[in-house]
Design an enzyme around this catalytic site. Sequence first.
Site, PDB file in Angstrom:
ATOM      1  N   GLU A 113       0.827  -1.213   0.000  1.00 29.64           N
ATOM      2  CA  GLU A 113       0.000   0.000   0.000  1.00 29.64           C
ATOM      3  C   GLU A 113       0.863   1.266   0.000  1.00 29.64           C
ATOM      4  O   GLU A 113       0.618   2.210   0.756  1.00 29.64           O
ATOM      5  CB  GLU A 113      -0.972  -0.014   1.188  1.00 29.64           C
ATOM      6  N   ASP A 173      -8.480  -9.010   3.683  1.00 32.40           N
ATOM      7  CA  ASP A 173      -8.296  -7.884   4.599  1.00 32.40           C
ATOM      8  C   ASP A 173      -9.458  -7.781   5.586  1.00 32.40           C
ATOM      9  O   ASP A 173     -10.284  -6.882   5.457  1.00 32.40           O
ATOM     10  CB  ASP A 173      -8.188  -6.587   3.780  1.00 32.40           C
ATOM     11  N   GLU A 203     -13.142  -2.366  11.442  1.00 33.64           N
ATOM     12  CA  GLU A 203     -13.048  -1.603  10.194  1.00 33.64           C
ATOM     13  C   GLU A 203     -14.126  -1.989   9.180  1.00 33.64           C
ATOM     14  O   GLU A 203     -14.824  -1.128   8.650  1.00 33.64           O
ATOM     15  CB  GLU A 203     -11.649  -1.802   9.585  1.00 33.64           C
TER      16      GLU A 203
HETATM   17  C1  GCV Z   1      -2.800   0.520   8.374  1.00 30.55           C
HETATM   18  C2  GCV Z   1      -6.228  -2.093   5.359  1.00 30.55           C
HETATM   19  C3  GCV Z   1      -6.671  -0.827   6.023  1.00 30.55           C
HETATM   20  C4  GCV Z   1      -5.524   0.157   6.150  1.00 30.55           C
HETATM   21  C5  GCV Z   1      -4.388  -0.543   6.918  1.00 30.55           C
HETATM   22  C6  GCV Z   1      -3.987  -1.780   6.141  1.00 30.55           C
HETATM   23  C7  GCV Z   1      -2.915  -2.576   6.853  1.00 30.55           C
HETATM   24  O1  GCV Z   1      -5.944  -1.853   4.025  1.00 30.55           O
HETATM   25  O2  GCV Z   1      -7.717  -0.262   5.297  1.00 30.55           O
HETATM   26  O3  GCV Z   1      -5.975   1.276   6.840  1.00 30.55           O
HETATM   27  O4  GCV Z   1      -3.281   0.320   7.065  1.00 30.55           O
HETATM   28  O5  GCV Z   1      -5.106  -2.620   6.012  1.00 30.55           O
HETATM   29  O6  GCV Z   1      -3.283  -3.531   7.519  1.00 30.55           O
HETATM   30  O7  GCV Z   1      -1.741  -2.258   6.735  1.00 30.55           O
END
Ligand code: GCV
Length: 743
Positions: free
Chosen positions: A325, A404, A432
């Site tokens: 990411e 995720d 989340e």
């Molecule tokens: C901290 C998901 C979440 C992100 C998070 C990522 C991760 O994509 O939406 O906010 O980033 O996981 O676990 O690194």
Amino acid sequence: MRKANPIRPRQKYSVRRILTLLVITLSLAGTIAGQTAGESATIETAAWLRYLRLDSKTRNRYAHLPANIVVLGKSPVLETAEQEVIRGIDQMLGRKLDEKTSLQGESLVLGTLDKVESLGLALPELIAPGKDSFLLAHGRIHGANCIVITGLNDRGVLYGSFALLSKIARGQSLGQLNEMQSPYVRFRWVNQWDNLDGKIERGYGGPSIFFANGKVRDDLTRAGLYAHLLASIGINGCTINNVNAAPGALEDSFIAQVRRIADVFRPWGVQLSMSADLSSPKIVGGLDTFDPLDPRVAEWWRKKVDEIYRQIPDFGGFVVKADSEGRSGPSTYGRTHADAANVIARALKPHGGVVFYRAFVYNHHLDWHDLKNDRAKAAYDNFHPLDGEFDDNVVIQIKNGPIDFQVREPASPLFAGLRRTNEAIELQITQEYTGQQKQLCFLVPMWKEVLDFDMRVNGKSSPVKDLVSGRFSRRPIGGFAGVANVGLDENWLGSPLAVANLYGFGRLAWDPNLSSEAIVDEWTRLTYGNDPVLVQTIVKLQLSSWHVYESYTGPLGAGTLTNITGNHYDPGPESSEENGWGQWHRADHQGIGMDRTIKTGTGYIGQYPPEVQKTYESLENCPDNLLLFFHHVPYTHVLHSGQTVVQHVYDSHYDGAAQAPEFVAQWKAVAGHIDEARYRDILARFEFQAKEADKWRDAICGWIYRLSGIPDNKGRVGGPASKAPVGKTTPGQTRGIPSVKPA
Ligand code: GCV
């Protein structure tokens, strides 16, 4: 609904000070409400550690408890344990234990095993002598009947103290006390995704308890209270900053501030750890590279780590997110994740620290046109080839599922794909994708399904819990990491009932064989007391909540059909498609689901051991609840249940939306059994959830009707009497959404 959080300026945060604060808060609440079911909502920060005064009948059960308490040895953790026992017994039983400096008559005796045995007491052997284990036992010492709380280290004594208090709080007999407990895994950590400006990524319980405006907060009272809560459930580490780590966190000047957080953690046996950005040698250190194989980079990490241990001698180590990411990673220099993890691990090794290196590595610009592309394959593809190349103080931290934290995913195949590497399971406590604490979703049953899932490695029983603990592959260490994201809100997570997920994570990390029922029953009694109406109602609500939430948000393993490019909360199934994020469900006019088979699909199923492959590869064997995760099928495909896919979607969404208002009705049964403020607060949350469930039902049913053209056979969608709108799912959402995932 967020409560204002009273933050008082404080300079020093000794254990005694925190305990005094708790005592004042709790006794005030007790005075207001008589410490029974009607106790005030002003003590939410105590979460499950309320130590409510027991009724007189229950108190009588403990009449034979010794009058004295003695601690053998001296350390901050032992002092904490003693003070906790004194406070808990005082509050619950109204008895002040007499603090003695040496054994005098009948006593509660706290101390490590060697100290206790030196008093001449023969104790049953600690059966599984792991660090942090404890033993609660009756024993006669110098002719006096004593209750002994002992362990192999000070932390074990602290955990044993909490266990004894928990038994009393739940009215359990201490008659046959002879109980040894040993944690299932060595590392039981929470991760906080706190940014240094005080915001928390995916945090729904208010701002950071650690940081504000780029600095460590002056007032760390809440950090101490958090460590208190964590210790009570056996959590022994906390990573304080976001895995999307600001390199500045590793500046020496910042470490000097972080030291203050470690100081408030220490008396509770909670080790502080930090997330580290791999490019730190360049960004913070001013080198022209962060290549993990460059000797200057290794030297930079060594010096940095030495400095950290100078300031924080019990520092736990680092959590690393790399090549994911948009984070920097070893791929910049053509190096492997093992190269990256090991360079940091070698700096930590002399100090006993560890690296938790995250397996959440994937390309978020995947070409969605290519039906062979599959984000679910990424963790295994990246890490399986490196098995055996990681140093022994590296732990690969693997999310429970391959995508995720969706409402339902299969267990990640990587758990079975590392046999010569330490691993940890990463679970998400903050909700989340599961209602963001606005909706009730007790996650322990979901986590247990993954932990109990048998990977059949080499055809042998190998549940995920035994892979991550290191038991199966005889690894030296293993772990549980829970993304908690508590904040300054009085009840930590933004919702009183959501706190059960934090409690449940700790209890499962300690013992994944505990049942969901046992865990939620404990939590409810500790939090709200033993009123049977309250206990039964809350336990029932919590235990049904995941299935209810799943039934109106994410059918048949298709994922949570939420707005993935926006808030991860509202319905938005179209947002999953036609972008590089790879959370695809491949719904079109013909059918729905990702074909991940070996034969015709992405081949993901091939990452599992052969027996598991057999279960998932064929439509006959694949369980309905994961069908669309593994297979692309027509809407008319008939499930094992006898229902078609499309009809299942209609039925489950209507059922779920009908069950959500039932939560309101069930909750009404506790009126008068709980204080008015908390009663109303939770009632309002359930009323809100019922409306949200309707919104989800209509959005998803309308969407699937639009795609399939097949009306509901009960006439609710697409028929003449249809109520569900069949227009666009998410206002403003279009096809071809740009690949932007806001933080
Ligand atoms: C901290 C998901 C979440 C992100 C998070 C990522 C991760 O994509 O939406 O906010 O980033 O996981 O676990 O690194």
